[in-house]
Scaffold this motif. Structure first.
Motif, PDB file in Angstrom:
ATOM      1  N   LYS A   1       0.843  -1.200   0.000  1.00  0.00           N
ATOM      2  CA  LYS A   1       0.000   0.000   0.000  1.00  0.00           C
ATOM      3  C   LYS A   1       0.887   1.262   0.000  1.00  0.00           C
ATOM      4  CE  LYS A   1      -3.891   1.703  -0.176  1.00  0.00           C
ATOM      5  NZ  LYS A   1      -5.266   1.483  -0.558  1.00  0.00           N
TER       6      LYS A   1
ATOM      7  N   SER B   1       0.196   7.097  -6.184  1.00  0.00           N
ATOM      8  CA  SER B   1      -1.035   6.294  -6.174  1.00  0.00           C
ATOM      9  C   SER B   1      -1.547   6.026  -7.588  1.00  0.00           C
ATOM     10  CB  SER B   1      -2.132   6.988  -5.345  1.00  0.00           C
ATOM     11  OG  SER B   1      -1.723   7.126  -4.008  1.00  0.00           O
TER      12      SER B   1
ATOM     13  N   ASP C   1      -3.148   3.839 -10.164  1.00  0.00           N
ATOM     14  CA  ASP C   1      -3.972   2.628 -10.260  1.00  0.00           C
ATOM     15  C   ASP C   1      -3.579   1.860 -11.516  1.00  0.00           C
ATOM     16  OD1 ASP C   1      -5.360   3.345  -7.986  1.00  0.00           O
ATOM     17  OD2 ASP C   1      -6.861   4.501  -9.104  1.00  0.00           O
TER      18      ASP C   1
ATOM     19  N   HIS D   1      -6.131   7.637 -11.028  1.00  0.00           N
ATOM     20  CA  HIS D   1      -5.830   7.864  -9.603  1.00  0.00           C
ATOM     21  C   HIS D   1      -7.101   7.923  -8.780  1.00  0.00           C
ATOM     22  CE1 HIS D   1      -1.768   8.843 -10.890  1.00  0.00           C
ATOM     23  NE2 HIS D   1      -2.346   9.544 -11.868  1.00  0.00           N
TER      24      HIS D   1
ATOM     25  N   ARG E   1       3.904   1.489  -1.037  1.00  0.00           N
ATOM     26  CA  ARG E   1       4.589   1.531  -2.332  1.00  0.00           C
ATOM     27  C   ARG E   1       3.703   2.243  -3.364  1.00  0.00           C
ATOM     28  NH1 ARG E   1       8.899  -1.758  -3.785  1.00  0.00           N
ATOM     29  NH2 ARG E   1       8.671  -2.874  -1.813  1.00  0.00           N
ATOM     30  N   TYR E   2       2.427   1.919  -3.299  1.00  0.00           N
ATOM     31  CA  TYR E   2       1.441   2.525  -4.205  1.00  0.00           C
ATOM     32  C   TYR E   2       1.301   4.029  -3.927  1.00  0.00           C
ATOM     33  CZ  TYR E   2      -3.565   3.583  -5.272  1.00  0.00           C
ATOM     34  OH  TYR E   2      -4.741   4.156  -5.663  1.00  0.00           O
ATOM     35  N   TRP E   3       1.124   4.391  -2.675  1.00  0.00           N
ATOM     36  CA  TRP E   3       0.996   5.824  -2.345  1.00  0.00           C
ATOM     37  C   TRP E   3       2.240   6.605  -2.754  1.00  0.00           C
ATOM     38  CZ3 TRP E   3      -0.593   4.162   3.214  1.00  0.00           C
ATOM     39  CH2 TRP E   3      -1.983   3.960   3.270  1.00  0.00           C
TER      40      TRP E   3
END
Ligand SMILES: *Cc1c(COP(=O)(O)O)cnc(C)c1O
Length: 390
Positions: free
Chosen positions: A212, A220, A222, A229, A214-216
């Protein structure tokens, strides 16, 4: 002013392997953030401290920020933080609009006082505003006493985040400092025990939480061909070039720890019998890296204060610093609650007024260290002589 070259508090110390990884990044044109050095640096660091996962970020501060996001910290929430630390431990709490509450340290470890933490947790429960997380700082290369701290936090259902920016390479009961809480963070700023010039790492056994973060930390994004996003994100990843420096540095960690400890031992040898001087103790539960050699100077006994020593060393072109000014004394943070070690006594206040950090770089020569030692001895002797003749 002297003509002698400046001795820094904790300068970067680069070895001969870092360039290979950096050159590889150039040769393969991996100049972008992300790339093979980043993946390898994460894997190698996780292996080194024996934890499941690591996320390489642009700074230790960014790593703390991401840990707070994972803990779901937001407006109106409370976060407990060690008071004796660098401001970077606290700023991410403010980014999220949450309220820090500061916890004192004890004389035995200079780290979070379990006794003060317990009083703060009991008071918070009474007011029905338990913190969502406690940020435990591991100061100057030494782990806090994590067992009682974690036990308390479990009892009150609070997440533990370890700010191990200063303690990479230290141990607590045989385990790597920074791996005892739910999340740990390291810093590779230029002054730390190993460096990427600037950078940080978030570590955890919780793979989902790291995924999570890493994604932020990559805005972020998608999964989609176009840019899609659905959440707020950050540009927080470490660059592949800097991760190359980190890979080379990581191989030198044990050497750097030995060198810093040797620096400490020479200071200790020189001042163990000096009146009014006491070194930061090494707690029995683990190994300190002695990232910085810190000591207190009792002016009534030593005849000189910590601040006078800092000034005298500066006049010799030597960089020494007072111990961190506690967060509860900072103009920015004075309005927040503070729990001293006992109701009557604040340990961090005394460590601040009497504490000094000496030049501790792993590349400092014995001659340079001799300059620091004789500078201190000289001032102390002069003071005692004037005192005795008065
Ligand atoms: C250096 C440091 C940080 C911040 O690390 P950066 O990589 O400089 O953002 C956080 N906490 C403590 C205690 C530090 O000493």
């Amino acid at each position: 002013m002297t003509n002698e070259k400046r001795i820094y508090l904790s300068p970067p110390h680069i070895g001969d392997r870092e360039q290979r990884y950096v050159q590889e990044a150039f040769a393969t044109n991996w100049i972008a953030p992300l790339g093979p050095n980043v993946d390898e640096f994460e894997r190698e660091l996780a292996h080194k401290v024996s934890i499941k996962g690591a996320l390489a970020l642009s700074s230790g501060t960014a790593a703390i920020h991401q840990a707070l996001r994972i803990a779901g910290i937001g407006r109106g929430d409370t976060v407990f933080v060690s008071t004796l630390t660098f401001i970077a431990s606290v700023n991410p709490v403010l980014y999220e609009g949450a309220e820090p509450v500061f916890i004192d340290c004890d004389f035995e470890t200079w780290n979070m006082s379990p006794q003060a933490l317990e009083r703060a947790l009991i008071a918070a429960r009474k007011e029905n505003r338990l913190p969502k997380a406690v940020i435990v700082v591991n100061l100057y290369g030494q782990s806090a006493d994590m067992d009682p701290i974690i036990e308390l936090c479990h009892r009150f259902g609070v997440m533990v985040i370890e700010d191990a920016a200063e303690s990479l390479g230290a141990t607590y009961k045989g385990r790597a400092s920074g791996t005892l809480g739910a999340f740990g963070i390291y810093s590779f700023n230029g002054n730390k025990i190993i460096t990427t010039s600037g950078g940080g790492m978030l570590v955890s056994d919780n793979d989902d939480a790291l995924a999570k973060a890493r994604y932020w930390s990559t805005q972020s994004r998608d999964p989609a061909l176009h840019y899609e996003h659905s959440e707020v994100g950050y540009n927080y990843r470490m660059s592949n070039v800097l991760a190359g420096i980190g890979r080379g540095q990581l191989q030198l960690l044990e050497e750097r720890v030995r060198a810093r400890r040797a620096v400490f031992e020479r200071y200790e040898q020189a001042f163990r019998n000096a009146p009014g001087i006491q070194f930061m103790p090494e707690a029995g539960y683990g190994r300190s890296t002695r990232w910085l050699t810190a000591m207190t100077v009792n002016p009534r006994i030593a005849g000189v204060s910590a601040i006078e020593l800092v000034r005298a060393l500066e006049a010799d072109n030597i960089e020494a610093r007072p111990v961190w000014k506690p967060m509860h004394l900072q103009p920015l943070l004075r309005k927040y609650d503070y729990y001293p070690h006992t109701e009557q006594f604040s340990v961090s206040d005394q460590l601040f007024t009497q504490g000094i950090c000496l030049p501790s770089g792993s590349s400092m020569s014995e001659q340079d260290q001799e300059r620091v030692i004789s500078g201190i001895s000289h001032l102390m002797e002069t003071r005692r002589a004037t005192h005795e003749s008065a």
